[in-house]
Design an enzyme around this catalytic site. Structure first.
Site, PDB file in Angstrom:
ATOM      1  N   GLY A  97      10.186   1.162   1.758  1.00  0.00           N
ATOM      2  CA  GLY A  97       9.195   2.097   2.274  1.00  0.00           C
ATOM      3  C   GLY A  97       8.252   2.535   1.169  1.00  0.00           C
ATOM      4  O   GLY A  97       8.584   2.445  -0.019  1.00  0.00           O
ATOM      5  N   HIS A 137       8.541  12.326   0.528  1.00  0.00           N
ATOM      6  CA  HIS A 137       7.365  12.092  -0.328  1.00  0.00           C
ATOM      7  C   HIS A 137       6.151  12.858   0.189  1.00  0.00           C
ATOM      8  O   HIS A 137       5.354  13.372  -0.603  1.00  0.00           O
ATOM      9  CB  HIS A 137       7.020  10.605  -0.409  1.00  0.00           C
ATOM     10  CG  HIS A 137       7.798   9.851  -1.435  1.00  0.00           C
ATOM     11  ND1 HIS A 137       7.704  10.105  -2.782  1.00  0.00           N
ATOM     12  CD2 HIS A 137       8.690   8.838  -1.296  1.00  0.00           C
ATOM     13  CE1 HIS A 137       8.500   9.278  -3.445  1.00  0.00           C
ATOM     14  NE2 HIS A 137       9.113   8.502  -2.567  1.00  0.00           N
ATOM     15  N   CYS A 188      13.895   4.468  -5.738  1.00  0.00           N
ATOM     16  CA  CYS A 188      12.512   4.751  -5.370  1.00  0.00           C
ATOM     17  C   CYS A 188      11.576   3.901  -6.229  1.00  0.00           C
ATOM     18  O   CYS A 188      11.805   3.746  -7.437  1.00  0.00           O
ATOM     19  CB  CYS A 188      12.223   6.243  -5.587  1.00  0.00           C
ATOM     20  SG  CYS A 188      10.567   6.747  -5.143  1.00  0.00           S
ATOM     21  N   LEU A 189      10.537   3.373  -5.616  1.00  0.00           N
ATOM     22  CA  LEU A 189       9.559   2.578  -6.362  1.00  0.00           C
ATOM     23  C   LEU A 189       8.840   3.405  -7.422  1.00  0.00           C
ATOM     24  O   LEU A 189       8.309   2.846  -8.379  1.00  0.00           O
ATOM     25  CB  LEU A 189       8.545   1.955  -5.403  1.00  0.00           C
ATOM     26  CG  LEU A 189       9.109   0.899  -4.442  1.00  0.00           C
ATOM     27  CD1 LEU A 189       8.042   0.466  -3.445  1.00  0.00           C
ATOM     28  CD2 LEU A 189       9.657  -0.289  -5.206  1.00  0.00           C
ATOM     29  N   GLN A 194       2.586   8.068  -3.128  1.00  0.00           N
ATOM     30  CA  GLN A 194       3.043   7.131  -4.162  1.00  0.00           C
ATOM     31  C   GLN A 194       1.946   6.199  -4.644  1.00  0.00           C
ATOM     32  O   GLN A 194       2.072   5.580  -5.694  1.00  0.00           O
ATOM     33  CB  GLN A 194       4.213   6.289  -3.643  1.00  0.00           C
ATOM     34  CG  GLN A 194       5.495   7.065  -3.449  1.00  0.00           C
ATOM     35  CD  GLN A 194       6.580   6.160  -2.951  1.00  0.00           C
ATOM     36  OE1 GLN A 194       6.699   5.931  -1.751  1.00  0.00           O
ATOM     37  NE2 GLN A 194       7.358   5.622  -3.872  1.00  0.00           N
ATOM     38  N   HIS A 228      13.509   9.564   3.447  1.00  0.00           N
ATOM     39  CA  HIS A 228      13.073   9.415   2.056  1.00  0.00           C
ATOM     40  C   HIS A 228      11.544   9.457   1.973  1.00  0.00           C
ATOM     41  O   HIS A 228      10.974  10.183   1.152  1.00  0.00           O
ATOM     42  CB  HIS A 228      13.614   8.096   1.496  1.00  0.00           C
ATOM     43  CG  HIS A 228      13.211   7.814   0.092  1.00  0.00           C
ATOM     44  ND1 HIS A 228      14.087   7.899  -0.960  1.00  0.00           N
ATOM     45  CD2 HIS A 228      12.029   7.428  -0.446  1.00  0.00           C
ATOM     46  CE1 HIS A 228      13.452   7.585  -2.084  1.00  0.00           C
ATOM     47  NE2 HIS A 228      12.203   7.291  -1.794  1.00  0.00           N
ATOM     48  N   GLU A 229      10.883   8.677   2.836  1.00  0.00           N
ATOM     49  CA  GLU A 229       9.414   8.628   2.808  1.00  0.00           C
ATOM     50  C   GLU A 229       8.815   9.943   3.293  1.00  0.00           C
ATOM     51  O   GLU A 229       7.798  10.397   2.760  1.00  0.00           O
ATOM     52  CB  GLU A 229       8.891   7.446   3.622  1.00  0.00           C
ATOM     53  CG  GLU A 229       9.358   6.088   3.130  1.00  0.00           C
ATOM     54  CD  GLU A 229       9.169   5.851   1.640  1.00  0.00           C
ATOM     55  OE1 GLU A 229       8.163   6.329   1.067  1.00  0.00           O
ATOM     56  OE2 GLU A 229      10.022   5.177   1.037  1.00  0.00           O
TER      57      GLU A 229
END
Length: 166
Positions: A43, A133, A87-88, A48, A129-130
């Protein structure tokens, strides 16, 4: 698109609602999905990639890509699950996070069509999670203070020296 990393202030800002879904959001969603695939994530949220709007994309292996604009989590299960997350924006680091097992989310897709989705398992976890953000929250905020400080310290040390984590 570049992915912002831990320490960038945009990651801690609450994203603003999308006021009108235009064809530009189809292009944005596709660019976000391309970036997600490039970095092999599950995701990716607007903040991000420096887009401080309420949009995120999810693509799990066997499922079709999903685009969430102005999402709202309307229900979560009382049952929770402890699972490892990464996480990216904090590449190479993982932590065990407790989240509800199932969620219901309402959103609009990239064409401006509303939908409701009930999710469980990995999809429910990625949705949460997203969504975090969009609220300026990172998965490390769900860790104990000691674990969070240890992870951040190690991340900062490795990124100052240019070393790569195995």
């Amino acid at each position: 698109m570049d992915i912002l990393k831990l320490g960038m202030p945009e990651l801690r800002q609450k994203a603003l609602p999308v006021s009108r879904i235009t064809p530009d959001y189809e292009l944005l969603a596709q660019n976000m999905l391309d970036t997600l695939h490039k970095y092999k994530g599950a995701g990716l949220a607007g903040p991000q990639v420096g887009v401080l709007e309420r949009i995120y994309v999810i693509h799990l292996e066997r499922d079709k890509p999903l685009v969430f604009i102005n999402p709202s989590i309307t229900e979560t299960s009382p049952d929770t699950c402890l699972c490892e997350e990464g996480c990216l924006s904090i590449p190479g680091f993982w932590g065990d996070i407790t989240r509800p097992k199932t969620v219901r989310v309402q959103a609009w897709n990239e064409k401006g069509r509303p939908f409701t989705l009930e999710a469980s398992g990995l999809l429910a976890r990625v949705i949460q999670h997203e969504y975090d953000h969009l609220e300026g929250v990172l998965y490390i905020d769900h860790l104990s203070q000691v674990k969070r400080e240890r992870l951040v310290s190690k991340y900062e040390r490795l990124n100052k020296t240019g070393a790569k984590r195995k």
